[in-house]
Design a protein around this motif. Structure first.
Motif, PDB file in Angstrom:
ATOM      1  N   ARG A   1       0.839  -1.217   0.000  1.00 20.91           N
ATOM      2  CA  ARG A   1       0.000   0.000   0.000  1.00 20.91           C
ATOM      3  C   ARG A   1       0.865   1.255   0.000  1.00 20.91           C
ATOM      4  NH1 ARG A   1      -3.391  -2.773   3.551  1.00 20.91           N
ATOM      5  NH2 ARG A   1      -2.415  -1.784   5.354  1.00 20.91           N
ATOM      6  N   LYS A   2       1.958   1.211   0.761  1.00 19.58           N
ATOM      7  CA  LYS A   2       2.846   2.380   0.849  1.00 19.58           C
ATOM      8  C   LYS A   2       3.501   2.650  -0.518  1.00 19.58           C
ATOM      9  CE  LYS A   2       3.542   4.633   3.899  1.00 19.58           C
ATOM     10  NZ  LYS A   2       2.854   5.933   4.130  1.00 19.58           N
TER      11      LYS A   2
ATOM     12  N   ALA B   1       2.314   1.792  -3.424  1.00 16.58           N
ATOM     13  CA  ALA B   1       1.246   2.281  -4.314  1.00 16.58           C
ATOM     14  C   ALA B   1       0.952   3.759  -4.020  1.00 16.58           C
ATOM     15  CB  ALA B   1      -0.011   1.431  -4.144  1.00 16.58           C
ATOM     16  N   GLN B   2       0.996   4.130  -2.735  1.00 15.15           N
ATOM     17  CA  GLN B   2       0.766   5.533  -2.368  1.00 15.15           C
ATOM     18  C   GLN B   2       1.870   6.426  -2.951  1.00 15.15           C
ATOM     19  OE1 GLN B   2       0.962   6.418   1.942  1.00 15.15           O
ATOM     20  NE2 GLN B   2       1.836   8.392   1.293  1.00 15.15           N
ATOM     21  N   TYR B   3       3.134   5.998  -2.788  1.00 16.51           N
ATOM     22  CA  TYR B   3       4.253   6.789  -3.333  1.00 16.51           C
ATOM     23  C   TYR B   3       4.096   6.967  -4.856  1.00 16.51           C
ATOM     24  CZ  TYR B   3       6.918   6.316   1.072  1.00 16.51           C
ATOM     25  OH  TYR B   3       7.351   6.388   2.372  1.00 16.51           O
TER      26      TYR B   3
ATOM     27  N   ALA C   1       1.263   6.812  -6.565  1.00 16.68           N
ATOM     28  CA  ALA C   1       0.103   7.680  -6.830  1.00 16.68           C
ATOM     29  C   ALA C   1       0.483   9.149  -6.637  1.00 16.68           C
ATOM     30  CB  ALA C   1      -1.056   7.291  -5.913  1.00 16.68           C
ATOM     31  N   GLU C   2       1.349   9.414  -5.656  1.00 17.49           N
ATOM     32  CA  GLU C   2       1.769  10.799  -5.389  1.00 17.49           C
ATOM     33  C   GLU C   2       2.506  11.432  -6.577  1.00 17.49           C
ATOM     34  OE1 GLU C   2       2.317  10.190  -0.571  1.00 17.49           O
ATOM     35  OE2 GLU C   2       4.085  10.642  -1.804  1.00 17.49           O
TER      36      GLU C   2
ATOM     37  N   GLU D   1       1.436  11.498  -9.434  1.00 14.63           N
ATOM     38  CA  GLU D   1       0.379  12.075 -10.288  1.00 14.63           C
ATOM     39  C   GLU D   1       0.741  11.943 -11.755  1.00 14.63           C
ATOM     40  OE1 GLU D   1      -0.503  15.998  -8.920  1.00 14.63           O
ATOM     41  OE2 GLU D   1      -1.215  15.281  -6.965  1.00 14.63           O
TER      42      GLU D   1
ATOM     43  N   GLU E   1       7.754   2.482   5.787  1.00 14.63           N
ATOM     44  CA  GLU E   1       8.320   3.423   4.802  1.00 14.63           C
ATOM     45  C   GLU E   1       9.699   2.959   4.333  1.00 14.63           C
ATOM     46  OE1 GLU E   1       6.162   7.561   6.281  1.00 14.63           O
ATOM     47  OE2 GLU E   1       8.160   7.065   7.043  1.00 14.63           O
TER      48      GLU E   1
ATOM     49  N   GLU F   1      11.707  10.086  -0.517  1.00 15.72           N
ATOM     50  CA  GLU F   1      11.039   9.643   0.722  1.00 15.72           C
ATOM     51  C   GLU F   1      12.067   9.288   1.797  1.00 15.72           C
ATOM     52  OE1 GLU F   1       7.934  10.074   1.157  1.00 15.72           O
ATOM     53  OE2 GLU F   1       7.641  10.650  -0.939  1.00 15.72           O
TER      54      GLU F   1
END
Ligand code: FPP
Ligand code: MG
Length: 298
Positions: free
Chosen positions: A7-8, A10-12, A14-15, A17, A51, A105
């Motif tokens: 999930r982390k 995938a979040q990175y 998605a960020e 954009e 992370e 990150e």
């Protein structure tokens, strides 16, 4: 446990954009996630550990994207590699995206962690370069080969273990040694499976290392055991497409000289040392990860 890492990542992504990056990320098979597993097993599932695990897996994925370009490899984890699907330029650029986002990150996690991981990535890059240089001709030097696999593969696994120990407030030294031994043994087993397993099991062509010019340790050991004519034949086959009879000859000679058993025993010794350390630290799950690694067949 690993879902939090997925999930982390995938979040990175998605960020960023960027729909193209998201689409490419979806084409990447996740793999074994060994490094993330080690980090969470050592440091638990708190946010900094998740992370760190996500960052390390992204760096690892970036390095494989570049490696497949460098190695002209068209299959990764049983599927078409990104360079095979979309070409070298896309694989390199997407590797750069993953790599730079991971570093962005990393700097916010913890300065000590950033230092440990970034130092390892320098080693990783130097190791890949050494791998290519050693592949230019037959290499009979086992120390050079061992140094290269430490840099190319073990350094990031060592750093993942050390970073996780630091996050958990544990004494880093035994975890560092554990990671290093595991990493070297991991690459040794990889090199062995390349010789002993058929391509359907490996998810990539069998005996490809030697064709690619990689004189892995079983070939170095075989060379040491052969007579002059055998050595000349082995060196002549280096870096060439191997016919079935060449593959059969190499395998038969390795079997005749007990090369593969001895080599497996060497890798096993490293893993056992790692397991003994973790027994002392009261880490049964890390012992189990190490055992599983030595018993894998792909
Ligand atoms: C696989 O080795 C390759 C590595 C473990 C490291 C690759 C490192 C780089 C390309 C440099 C660092 C780059 C970035 C972006 C961080 P292998 O070819 O022996 O294994 P394989 O059979 O899995 O391909
Ligand atoms: Mg490769």
């Amino acid at each position: 446990m690993l879902e939090a890492v997925e999930r982390k990542i995938a979040q990175y992504i998605a960020e960023l954009e960027d729909p193209d990056a998201v689409a490419l990320y979806r084409r990447l098979p996740a793999g074994k996630r060994l490094r993330a597993r080690l980090i969470l097993t050592i440091a638990g599932t708190g946010l900094p550990a998740v992370e760190t695990a996500a960052v390390v897996e992204m760096i690892h994925a970036a390095s494989l994207l570049h490696d497949d370009v460098i190695d002209d490899a068209f299959v990764r984890r049983g599927e078409a590699s990104i360079n095979a699907l979309y070409g070298n330029k896309t694989a390199i650029m997407f590797g750069d995206v993953l790599y730079s986002k991971a570093f962005h990150e990393l700097v916010d996690i913890d300065r000590r962690i950033a230092r440990v991981i970034s130092r390892a990535v320098v080693q990783l890059s130097l190791g890949e370069r050494r791998d290519v240089l050693l592949g230019e001709r037959f290499n009979p030097d086992r120390e050079a080969y061992l140094g290269m696999i430490y840099q190319k593969t073990a350094s990031l696994i060592e750093a993942a273990s050390e970073a996780a120990a630091l996050l958990a407030g544990k004494r880093p030294e035994p975890y560092r040694i554990y990671g290093r031994n595991l990493g070297i043994a991991f690459q040794m087993i990889d090199d062995l499976l390349d010789i002993t397993q058929p391509s359907e099991v490996l998810g990539k062509p069998a005996m490809h290392d030697y064709e690619e010019g990689k004189t892995t340790l079983p070939y170095i050991t075989l060379y040491e055991h052969l007579d002059e004519a055998g050595r000349a034949k082995l060196v002549a086959l280096h870096g060439r497409r191997l016919r079935p009879e060449d593959q059969a000859w190499i395998l038969a000679k390795m079997q005749a000289h007990g090369v593969l058993e001895r080599y497996y025993a060497e890798a096993r010794e490293l893993v056992e040392e790692a397991m003994a350390l973790m027994e002392q630290e009261g880490e049964p799950n890390l012992e189990a990860i190490a055992r599983k690694m030595i018993e894998r067949n792909y």
